[in-house]
Design a protein around this motif. Structure first.
Motif, PDB file in Angstrom:
ATOM      1  N   VAL A 106      44.425-136.091 -31.654  1.00 16.61           N
ATOM      2  CA  VAL A 106      42.975-135.976 -31.844  1.00 16.61           C
ATOM      3  C   VAL A 106      42.500-134.730 -31.113  1.00 16.61           C
ATOM      4  CG1 VAL A 106      40.733-137.084 -31.490  1.00 16.61           C
ATOM      5  CG2 VAL A 106      42.762-138.469 -31.997  1.00 16.61           C
ATOM      6  N   GLY A 107      42.165-133.701 -31.857  1.00 15.64           N
ATOM      7  CA  GLY A 107      41.737-132.433 -31.265  1.00 15.64           C
ATOM      8  C   GLY A 107      42.798-131.359 -31.481  1.00 15.64           C
ATOM      9  N   GLY A 112      46.035-129.809 -28.088  1.00 11.74           N
ATOM     10  CA  GLY A 112      46.458-130.633 -29.225  1.00 11.74           C
ATOM     11  C   GLY A 112      47.593-129.970 -29.992  1.00 11.74           C
ATOM     12  N   LEU A 131      44.039-133.878 -36.078  1.00 14.26           N
ATOM     13  CA  LEU A 131      42.686-133.994 -36.640  1.00 14.26           C
ATOM     14  C   LEU A 131      41.699-133.263 -35.739  1.00 14.26           C
ATOM     15  CD1 LEU A 131      42.872-137.805 -37.405  1.00 14.26           C
ATOM     16  CD2 LEU A 131      42.629-136.024 -39.149  1.00 14.26           C
ATOM     17  N   LYS A 134      36.104-129.527 -35.965  1.00 12.43           N
ATOM     18  CA  LYS A 134      35.561-128.210 -36.316  1.00 12.43           C
ATOM     19  C   LYS A 134      36.170-127.713 -37.626  1.00 12.43           C
ATOM     20  CE  LYS A 134      35.278-125.165 -32.956  1.00 12.43           C
ATOM     21  NZ  LYS A 134      36.604-124.548 -33.122  1.00 12.43           N
ATOM     22  N   GLY A 139      40.202-125.009 -30.922  1.00 11.07           N
ATOM     23  CA  GLY A 139      39.184-125.441 -29.959  1.00 11.07           C
ATOM     24  C   GLY A 139      38.417-124.237 -29.448  1.00 11.07           C
ATOM     25  N   HIS A 140      38.361-124.104 -28.108  1.00 14.30           N
ATOM     26  CA  HIS A 140      37.654-122.954 -27.528  1.00 14.30           C
ATOM     27  C   HIS A 140      38.321-121.636 -27.908  1.00 14.30           C
ATOM     28  CE1 HIS A 140      36.466-125.793 -23.977  1.00 14.30           C
ATOM     29  NE2 HIS A 140      35.600-125.883 -24.974  1.00 14.30           N
ATOM     30  N   THR A 162      38.100-118.956 -25.332  1.00 17.51           N
ATOM     31  CA  THR A 162      39.250-118.721 -24.439  1.00 17.51           C
ATOM     32  C   THR A 162      39.671-117.256 -24.472  1.00 17.51           C
ATOM     33  OG1 THR A 162      39.924-120.972 -24.915  1.00 17.51           O
ATOM     34  CG2 THR A 162      41.552-119.573 -23.849  1.00 17.51           C
ATOM     35  N   TYR A 344      44.557-108.636 -14.631  1.00 17.13           N
ATOM     36  CA  TYR A 344      43.936-109.453 -15.683  1.00 17.13           C
ATOM     37  C   TYR A 344      43.901-108.640 -16.986  1.00 17.13           C
ATOM     38  CZ  TYR A 344      40.587-112.679 -17.819  1.00 17.13           C
ATOM     39  OH  TYR A 344      39.974-113.588 -18.644  1.00 17.13           O
ATOM     40  N   PRO A 400      36.160-135.296 -37.836  1.00 18.70           N
ATOM     41  CA  PRO A 400      35.930-135.945 -36.539  1.00 18.70           C
ATOM     42  C   PRO A 400      36.510-137.351 -36.495  1.00 18.70           C
ATOM     43  CG  PRO A 400      33.889-135.800 -37.818  1.00 18.70           C
ATOM     44  CD  PRO A 400      34.913-135.000 -38.562  1.00 18.70           C
ATOM     45  N   ALA A 437      43.475-135.288 -27.451  1.00 18.04           N
ATOM     46  CA  ALA A 437      43.383-133.930 -26.890  1.00 18.04           C
ATOM     47  C   ALA A 437      41.980-133.378 -27.110  1.00 18.04           C
ATOM     48  CB  ALA A 437      44.437-133.028 -27.522  1.00 18.04           C
ATOM     49  N   LEU A 466      28.502-123.009 -22.386  1.00 15.92           N
ATOM     50  CA  LEU A 466      28.685-121.554 -22.364  1.00 15.92           C
ATOM     51  C   LEU A 466      28.365-120.978 -23.740  1.00 15.92           C
ATOM     52  CD1 LEU A 466      32.086-121.512 -20.529  1.00 15.92           C
ATOM     53  CD2 LEU A 466      30.206-120.049 -19.848  1.00 15.92           C
ATOM     54  N   TYR A 589      33.825-125.107 -20.299  1.00 17.94           N
ATOM     55  CA  TYR A 589      34.817-125.277 -19.232  1.00 17.94           C
ATOM     56  C   TYR A 589      34.850-126.705 -18.720  1.00 17.94           C
ATOM     57  CZ  TYR A 589      34.744-120.189 -18.212  1.00 17.94           C
ATOM     58  OH  TYR A 589      34.826-118.834 -18.249  1.00 17.94           O
ATOM     59  N   ALA A 635      46.137-126.873 -20.176  1.00 18.77           N
ATOM     60  CA  ALA A 635      46.037-127.572 -21.467  1.00 18.77           C
ATOM     61  C   ALA A 635      47.440-127.848 -21.997  1.00 18.77           C
ATOM     62  CB  ALA A 635      45.243-126.724 -22.453  1.00 18.77           C
TER      63      ALA A 635
HETATM   64  C1  LIG Z   1      34.035-119.662 -23.293  1.00 17.87           C
HETATM   65  C2  LIG Z   1      35.355-120.090 -22.715  1.00 17.87           C
HETATM   66  C3  LIG Z   1      36.234-119.141 -22.199  1.00 17.87           C
HETATM   67  C4  LIG Z   1      37.468-119.524 -21.686  1.00 17.87           C
HETATM   68  N1  LIG Z   1      38.342-118.573 -21.217  1.00 17.87           N
HETATM   69  C5  LIG Z   1      39.571-118.941 -20.793  1.00 17.87           C
HETATM   70  C6  LIG Z   1      40.540-117.967 -20.391  1.00 17.87           C
HETATM   71  O1  LIG Z   1      40.276-116.774 -20.352  1.00 17.87           O
HETATM   72  N2  LIG Z   1      41.784-118.389 -20.053  1.00 17.87           N
HETATM   73  C7  LIG Z   1      42.120-119.699 -20.055  1.00 17.87           C
HETATM   74  O2  LIG Z   1      43.271-120.030 -19.768  1.00 17.87           O
HETATM   75  N3  LIG Z   1      41.201-120.642 -20.381  1.00 17.87           N
HETATM   76  C8  LIG Z   1      39.951-120.300 -20.765  1.00 17.87           C
HETATM   77  N4  LIG Z   1      39.037-121.251 -21.150  1.00 17.87           N
HETATM   78  C9  LIG Z   1      39.365-122.658 -20.987  1.00 17.87           C
HETATM   79  C10 LIG Z   1      39.820-123.348 -22.268  1.00 17.87           C
HETATM   80  O3  LIG Z   1      39.051-124.500 -22.294  1.00 17.87           O
HETATM   81  C11 LIG Z   1      41.293-123.654 -22.233  1.00 17.87           C
HETATM   82  O4  LIG Z   1      42.039-122.473 -22.070  1.00 17.87           O
HETATM   83  C12 LIG Z   1      41.866-124.327 -23.467  1.00 17.87           C
HETATM   84  O5  LIG Z   1      41.629-123.512 -24.585  1.00 17.87           O
HETATM   85  C13 LIG Z   1      41.336-125.710 -23.640  1.00 17.87           C
HETATM   86  O6  LIG Z   1      42.096-126.330 -24.632  1.00 17.87           O
HETATM   87  P1  LIG Z   1      41.944-127.864 -24.952  1.00 17.87           P
HETATM   88  O7  LIG Z   1      42.761-128.106 -26.166  1.00 17.87           O
HETATM   89  O8  LIG Z   1      42.234-128.675 -23.749  1.00 17.87           O
HETATM   90  O9  LIG Z   1      40.399-128.114 -25.241  1.00 17.87           O
HETATM   91  P2  LIG Z   1      39.405-127.575 -26.452  1.00 17.87           P
HETATM   92  O10 LIG Z   1      39.701-126.162 -26.650  1.00 17.87           O
HETATM   93  O11 LIG Z   1      38.100-128.044 -26.037  1.00 17.87           O
HETATM   94  O12 LIG Z   1      39.945-128.386 -27.693  1.00 17.87           O
HETATM   95  C14 LIG Z   1      39.567-129.726 -27.943  1.00 17.87           C
HETATM   96  C15 LIG Z   1      39.423-129.906 -29.448  1.00 17.87           C
HETATM   97  O13 LIG Z   1      39.100-131.265 -29.722  1.00 17.87           O
HETATM   98  C16 LIG Z   1      38.156-131.291 -30.761  1.00 17.87           C
HETATM   99  N5  LIG Z   1      37.474-132.590 -30.766  1.00 17.87           N
HETATM  100  C17 LIG Z   1      36.537-133.050 -29.898  1.00 17.87           C
HETATM  101  N6  LIG Z   1      36.131-134.285 -30.264  1.00 17.87           N
HETATM  102  C18 LIG Z   1      36.826-134.594 -31.391  1.00 17.87           C
HETATM  103  C19 LIG Z   1      36.848-135.730 -32.262  1.00 17.87           C
HETATM  104  N7  LIG Z   1      36.081-136.798 -32.030  1.00 17.87           N
HETATM  105  N8  LIG Z   1      37.668-135.699 -33.327  1.00 17.87           N
HETATM  106  C20 LIG Z   1      38.463-134.624 -33.574  1.00 17.87           C
HETATM  107  N9  LIG Z   1      38.481-133.532 -32.784  1.00 17.87           N
HETATM  108  C21 LIG Z   1      37.679-133.525 -31.702  1.00 17.87           C
HETATM  109  C22 LIG Z   1      37.257-130.123 -30.410  1.00 17.87           C
HETATM  110  O14 LIG Z   1      36.473-129.689 -31.488  1.00 17.87           O
HETATM  111  C23 LIG Z   1      38.277-129.068 -30.015  1.00 17.87           C
HETATM  112  O15 LIG Z   1      38.720-128.336 -31.131  1.00 17.87           O
HETATM  113  C24 LIG Z   1      37.808-120.887 -21.670  1.00 17.87           C
HETATM  114  C25 LIG Z   1      36.900-121.845 -22.164  1.00 17.87           C
HETATM  115  C26 LIG Z   1      35.695-121.452 -22.683  1.00 17.87           C
HETATM  116  C27 LIG Z   1      34.744-122.482 -23.208  1.00 17.87           C
END
Ligand SMILES: Cc1cc2nc3c(=O)[nH]c(=O)nc-3n(C[C@H](O)[C@H](O)[C@H](O)COP(=O)(O)OP(=O)(O)OC[C@H]3O[C@@H](n4cnc5c(N)ncnc54)[C@H](O)[C@@H]3O)c2cc1C
Length: 650
Positions: A106-107, A112, A131, A134, A139-140, A162, A344, A400, A437, A466, A589, A635
């Motif tokens: 999920v995600g 994910g 799944l 978006k 994701g981000h 990200t 960086y 979703p 996820a 953000l 974040y 992640a």
């Molecule tokens: C603006 C920004 C800049 C960043 N810059 C950096 C960086 O430079 N370096 C770094 O390492 N990290 C950075 N990050 C942190 C970033 O969050 C992580 O790097 C990583 O991309 C997070 O991955 P994730 O899969 O845990 O979460 P997310 O990227 O949040 O993915 C979660 C996914 O789950 C989906 N989801 C949520 N609810 C549901 C549902 N009910 N059903 C189905 N899908 C769902 C969401 O839509 C999303 O696609 C940044 C974050 C942001 C917001």
């Protein structure tokens, strides 16, 4: 013409740029949810004009869309209805798709996708469904593409979330190996990153009349001392002296305390309190520094713990405290990256989306042409290949998830059933297990029967809002004339505290426009918050503010800032802006554990992310929320743990 509409014309609000046709992401959606009239209320509750509820579907090529991107109203509508309790009343009965998988994820963010990869690596025949709500994966980690009309359609690639591979020399074995597996050799960026681009470019600081009594733009140029720079600013004279003093001649303001006592003291106050109450600087110093941490932390120094400001390394006021690097607490200041020795610069032109796309290339052969990290940059991903029935891994976007339940008694569950919305219909699939996820604050609304303590921990894991805007500029001559690559708006009223010319990277046939006469991207960051509140509370209020803003509000604000700060360089927003994409991350974040505010869980228990991530029957938990640290390596590590828990189930 009224004064405000005249100002709008000066700013170029009348200019035709495609994004207005995609307001709030609604025009790009296809699936109208066949649920209930409460849909309109759900959207109205977001402060937006009520629209028929839709779920995002694929229209065209997601990275090429402008306007609002990221977490749009369309992609958030179903999750918000779940949160508000208005979803199930009229949801009707789901249809079983008849599909059965080894794993449902999920995600489809980096976590994910990494979970799908790790699971498939252990079990080559596994069938996996990812799944995501978006209309794009990652994701981000989101890619923004532009074609400059003024330069014969030249392609410019930017990042919508990200940003970079940060401190890869400190990554775990798991995440480092994953990078290698998907073809990323981070040391190659040394060759692709043009550090020389910044040679004669500096930073402009903009003080607004709303906060400082008059508009004032000062470039901190070559060889300029801090005192010379401050002389030109509207700060109080005492504040200028104080800022020079804490930066260049700091004292030990905690003299008499031991290392541990000093660190504890710093964890009990914010950085703003440290400056005001301990160092006793003039209030203008705090005002000047207030949003200086917003782009890194997503909140200001009034919410940032002094211990974290110290651990950050480059905030003034700590140098004479004599603090050592021994880990102070299991909090943000635990500093996993303390020993990094690399700059960086590890940045794909599309940021973390490069990593997400390389993961997808591994998961779904043929979806992304090419076989190297370099070829990722110009390759067009074939979205039609993501969810083909013959794929071993399928990625289903615009879907979703609304319920995940263990089949049978939790401890002895025989599998899971996952319910999601697609094209306006409720559907179910079955699987041997599920990895969550998505962000944890949604988990209690989705996972059936989760224990109360775990729900509480998950709800605690809110994320900071953000905005990342990519602005396509016809040319960057104003920056050249001013001799700058960066703009800091040092005013508490500023929506966009930090902006910079996009990172200078050329690779895989993609050439960064080094010549500032050429079009290029300006990257702008905003962290909507409410000063004076904790990161979580300020983020909540910031999210509300963000939801109440229309695209036009954001665009006007952005144009106004650029007009006022870059005016001396001849910048004309009506002429110079070709396109704008604003990536909205209402849930950005992962906040982690924020001293001195967070009293729940740690130190008397595990960190909230750990408490929220306990395996529940056949459901396990990935995502950065698990490690309370918002970086992609975490992640990936969280994905590995969630997959191990699936595979090691008794
Ligand atoms: C603006 C920004 C800049 C960043 N810059 C950096 C960086 O430079 N370096 C770094 O390492 N990290 C950075 N990050 C942190 C970033 O969050 C992580 O790097 C990583 O991309 C997070 O991955 P994730 O899969 O845990 O979460 P997310 O990227 O949040 O993915 C979660 C996914 O789950 C989906 N989801 C949520 N609810 C549901 C549902 N009910 N059903 C189905 N899908 C769902 C969401 O839509 C999303 O696609 C940044 C974050 C942001 C917001």
């Amino acid at each position: 013409m009224s004064e405000s509409s005249e100002r709008d014309r000066e700013l170029g609000m009348h200019r035709k740029i495609t994004r207005r046709d995609f307001l709030d992401g609604v025009a790009r959606t296809v699936g109208v949810l066949a649920l209930s009239g409460s849909a309109a209320e759900a959207l109205a509750g977001c402060g937006k004009k009520a629209q028929p509820l839709r779920t995002p579907g694929l229209v065209g090529y997601p990275p090429g869309l402008e306007g609002w991107q990221g977490q749009t109203d369309a992609s958030s509508a179903v999750p918000h209805m779940l949160r508000d309790g208005s979803f199930w009343g009229n949801a009707g009965s789901p249809q079983a798709t008849g599909e059965t998988y080894d794993l449902v994820v999920v995600g489809g963010g980096i976590s994910g996708l990494a979970a799908a990869y790790f699971y498939g690596k252990q079990n080559a025949d596994a069938r996996i469904l990812v799944l995501d709500n978006k209309d794009d994966f990652g994701g981000h980690a989101m890619r923004n593409e532009f074609h400059s009309a003024g330069a014969g359609g030249r392609l410019l690639v930017g990042y919508g979330g990200t940003e970079s591979i940060y401190a890869p020399d400190c990554w775990s074995r798991t995440s480092s190996d994953l990078l290698v597996d998907i073809g990323v050799e981070w040391k190659r960026f040394y060759k692709y990153f043009h550090g020389s681009f910044w040679k004669d470019l500096y930073t402009l600081y903009f003080f607004s009349k709303e906060s400082w009594g008059r508009d004032c733009a000062v470039v901190k140029g070559a060889g300029m001392s801090l005192a010379e720079f401050l002389k030109q600013t509207p700060m109080a004279e005492q504040a200028k002296r104080d800022l020079v003093m804490i930066t260049q001649h700091p004292k030990d303001w905690l003299a008499g305390l031991s290392q541990a006592e000093k660190k504890r003291k710093l964890s009990e106050i914010t950085y703003a309190q440290y400056l005001s109450d301990v160092v006793k600087v003039h209030p203008d110093v705090v005002k000047y520094l207030l949003n200086s941490t917003s782009d890194d932390w997503a909140f200001g120094i009034d919410a940032l713990a002094a211990i974290d400001a110290w651990a950050d390394g480059d905030q003034p006021g700590f140098a004479a405290l004599g603090l050592n690097d021994a880990r102070p607490y299991k909090d943000n200041a635990s500093k996993w990256d303390w020993n990094t020795e690399v700059p960086y610069i590890f940045h794909f032109p599309d940021g973390g989306a490069g990593v997400a796309r390389l993961l997808v290339r591994k998961l779904i052969p043929g979806a992304l042409p090419g076989d190297s990290m370099e070829s990722e940059v110009l390759a067009q991903l074939d979205y039609a290949k993501l969810d083909l029935p013959d794929n071993r891994v399928r990625i289903r976007l615009g879907s979703p998830v609304v319920k995940v339940r263990n089949v049978g008694e939790t401890a002895r569950a025989t599998g899971v059933e996952v319910t999601y919305v697609q094209n306006g219909r409720l559907k179910t699939v079955k699987a041997a297990g599920a990895v969550m996820a998505c962000w944890y604050s949604m988990v209690p609304y989705i996972v059936d029967g989760l224990p109360e303590i775990q729900q509480r921990a998950a709800l605690f894991m809110t994320r900071s809002p953000l905005l990342y805007a990519d602005v396509l500029l016809r040319d960057r001559r104003a920056f050249q004339k001013l001799g700058i690559a960066e703009l800091r708006a040092v005013s508490p009223d500023a929506l966009w505290p930090a902006s910079w010319l996009d990172y200078p990277i050329s690779m895989g046939g993609y050439e960064y426009p080094m010549d500032l006469d050429q079009p290029g991207l300006l990257h702008m960051t905003a962290a909507p918050t409410e000063f004076g509140l904790s990161p979580r509370e300020g983020g909540r209020v910031g999210r509300q503010k963000l939801n109440a803003m229309t695209f036009a509000d954001i665009e006007r604000n952005l144009r106004d800032l650029l007009a006022r700060s870059l005016g001396a360089g001849g910048f004309d927003p009506a002429r110079d802006i070709e396109a704008i994409t604003v990536n909205r991350w209402a849930h950005g974040y992962s906040i982690g554990y924020a001293w001195p505010w967070d009293k729940a869980f740690y130190p008397s228990g595990p960190l909230p992310g750990e408490a929220a991530a306990r395996p529940f029957g056949r459901i396990t938990f990935a995502g950065t929320d698990r490690s309370s640290t918002a970086y992609m390596n975490y992640a990936m590590d969280a994905a590995r743990s969630a997959v191990d828990e699936q595979l090691n189930r008794a």
